[in-house]
Enzyme design. Sequence first.
Site, short mmCIF file in Angstrom:
data_model
loop_
_atom_site.label_atom_id
_atom_site.label_comp_id
_atom_site.label_asym_id
_atom_site.label_seq_id
_atom_site.Cartn_x
_atom_site.Cartn_y
_atom_site.Cartn_z
N LYS A 77 31.02 41.25 48.50
CA LYS A 77 29.79 40.84 48.95
C LYS A 77 29.66 39.36 48.82
O LYS A 77 28.92 38.80 49.65
CB LYS A 77 28.64 41.33 47.71
CG LYS A 77 28.52 42.74 47.99
CD LYS A 77 27.04 42.85 48.74
CE LYS A 77 26.76 44.08 48.92
NZ LYS A 77 25.63 44.75 48.32
N LYS B 244 40.19 40.85 50.87
CA LYS B 244 39.52 41.90 50.25
C LYS B 244 38.01 41.91 50.50
O LYS B 244 37.54 40.93 50.66
CB LYS B 244 39.60 41.57 48.59
CG LYS B 244 39.00 42.62 47.73
CD LYS B 244 39.16 41.96 46.24
CE LYS B 244 38.19 42.63 45.31
NZ LYS B 244 37.72 42.01 44.33
N HIS C 76 29.40 47.75 47.10
CA HIS C 76 29.99 48.05 48.17
C HIS C 76 30.93 49.22 48.21
O HIS C 76 31.30 49.81 47.32
CB HIS C 76 30.15 46.90 48.98
CG HIS C 76 31.62 46.23 48.20
ND1 HIS C 76 32.95 47.08 48.03
CD2 HIS C 76 31.56 45.10 47.53
CE1 HIS C 76 33.65 46.05 47.56
NE2 HIS C 76 33.12 44.92 47.23
N CYS D 255 39.77 29.29 42.98
CA CYS D 255 40.47 30.43 42.54
C CYS D 255 40.84 31.26 43.67
O CYS D 255 40.47 31.32 44.78
CB CYS D 255 39.32 31.48 41.89
SG CYS D 255 39.91 33.06 41.73
N HIS E 206 38.66 34.19 44.54
CA HIS E 206 37.29 34.11 45.10
C HIS E 206 37.21 32.94 46.12
O HIS E 206 36.13 32.65 46.46
CB HIS E 206 36.48 33.96 43.81
CG HIS E 206 36.20 35.17 43.18
ND1 HIS E 206 36.96 35.41 42.05
CD2 HIS E 206 35.08 36.06 43.25
CE1 HIS E 206 36.60 36.81 41.58
NE2 HIS E 206 35.50 37.13 42.33
N CYS F 53 37.38 30.50 36.05
CA CYS F 53 36.51 31.08 37.17
C CYS F 53 35.31 32.03 36.72
O CYS F 53 35.82 33.14 36.40
CB CYS F 53 37.49 32.07 38.18
SG CYS F 53 36.49 32.78 39.46
N CYS G 257 35.73 35.92 38.51
CA CYS G 257 36.69 36.58 37.67
C CYS G 257 36.37 36.58 36.25
O CYS G 257 36.87 37.34 35.62
CB CYS G 257 38.10 35.98 37.89
SG CYS G 257 38.95 35.97 39.32
N HIS H 192 33.72 49.23 45.87
CA HIS H 192 33.56 50.09 44.32
C HIS H 192 33.34 51.41 44.44
O HIS H 192 33.97 52.43 43.59
CB HIS H 192 31.97 49.55 43.92
CG HIS H 192 32.07 47.77 43.98
ND1 HIS H 192 31.08 47.17 44.68
CD2 HIS H 192 32.84 47.03 43.10
CE1 HIS H 192 31.32 45.80 44.43
NE2 HIS H 192 32.15 45.83 43.45
#
Length: 526
Positions: free
Chosen positions: A308, A305, A21, A155, A158, A130, A133, A24
């Site tokens: 996806k 953040k 996305h 987490c 996430h 996690c 991660c 990145h």
Amino acid sequence: MASGNSFYITTPIFYVNDAPHIGHAYTEVAADVVARWHRQAGDDTWSLTGTDEHGEKILRTATANGTTPQKWADKLVTEAWKPLLETIDIQNDDFIRTTEERHESSVQLFLQRLYDDGYIYSGEYEALYCVGCEEFKPQSEIVNGTGPFEGQKVCAIHSKPLELLKEKNYFFRMSDFTERLLALYEERPDFVQPESARNEVIQFVRQGLSDLSISRSSFDWGVKVPWDDSHVVYVWFDALLNYITAVGYGQDEANFDRRWPATHIVGKDILRFHAVIWPAMLMAAGLEVPKQIFGHGWLLVGGEKMSKSKLTGIAPTEITDTFGSDAFRYYFLRAIAFGQDGSFSWEDLSARYQAELANGFGNLASRVVAMVTKYFDGVVPAPAEYTDVDLAIQEVVKKAADDADSSIDALAIHDALASIWTIVDELNGYITDSEPWALAKDPANAARLGTVLYTAVDGLRALAVLLSPVLPQATHKLWDALGAAEALGALVDQPIRDAGRFGQLPAGSTVSALQALFPRIEPAVA
Ligand code: MSP
């Protein structure tokens, strides 16, 4: 042309569990702009990117998609990650995949060395992991779940439940390096940047480091531990090593010596791996630590953040299909201070495209080329005597070029762009004030008209050189239209640190028609 001054820059290697996305792509573009700048400065530049293909996350994704992790990785690399580099015009020198032999064999070599030197031991481990991660989470990143995860530990990054793992693992004696790391941060204040990232890392290490679990035995998708093939190497330990395996560690010592150490550009979520674990690993192996680790901010959606997995990812092509790759590269680096978070918005992108690229830079270029064509039959006039206003422009160009170079050195990419844009703004003002169209009405003003247009054309020459790392397509078109390729050679060969020296484009060069560098974007039909 390499000057012998080595500059090696890396991006993180990307997980192949999903397609990229714009978050990145942001990392990629930032590293690419800095690499292009150094390349054009004549530094012995090497830029590396690649993919992180081992570990439980990839294994689970592949299994869920009914395929093997290798096939899944091959598909994602071919269909998504390599095409990304084309979409956003990345000029990387190498692309490493952690499933390549050159990487795997050197990871084993590195690990064996640490094992032989007593830095690795085996032990039992039980902790919350996690998979997103790929990390046993420190207390500070374990929070109570909400909604469907009420009552569970999740987490902090996430927002997904953590898994309690109990395994026999191999451990790296990372705790041995607490003091040496603190001394490193102290002695080299620019080792971790920006300052906020540095402070966070120091605070974390000051609490004392634990040893690090560096193997897993409950699945086998990874590099085999050389002395015990019932274990695979922990994915982060494997992944971090890409930065040295790609430049010849253990295989081509001459190349390794030429390139290493590197500047690492990483997102702030993975700063600790790079600023703590990675230098400790290198110290244990007796290798030099990185030159610098720079943690950039996140692209946010709704204050979080972009990701996806949270369904907030925007594909880079959604932007480049309409605005082009140059605008993508420019927008994110200009609109967000490098090192801080930033929110993406279509309105802001459209507004900056129109005001800064189309009206600011694009119009300046087409107006100047059109006036040289109209008033001097396309031949760049020789300047006559410079007045104070012309000299002021020369000074603006010189200062912008010098400031931009210092900013790139400090990885303040947004500041570099702001400096370069002073040339765009000042030149636009200079043309408005000098009124070449009025001068052209009286042949008695021909000398003055020549001076004004020469000043503008050579300002555009400087802009093309300084902006070519960010806007490679548009500046290439401009360079051709200025007739500069014939007189001065290829744009990418122009020494960027000399761009601010006024008067490099010879009078007598011939300009040619310039199509709009940033065409008007027609609103999509609803
Ligand atoms: N595979 C690891 C890195 C290993 S490096 C030895 C990894 N991969 S990742 O694909 O999850 O993330 C790669 C990079 O993308 C990270 O630097 C991360 O910060 C960045 N980004 C992911 N989402 C982002 C945003 N929303 N905004 C900006 N950058 C983001 O971590």
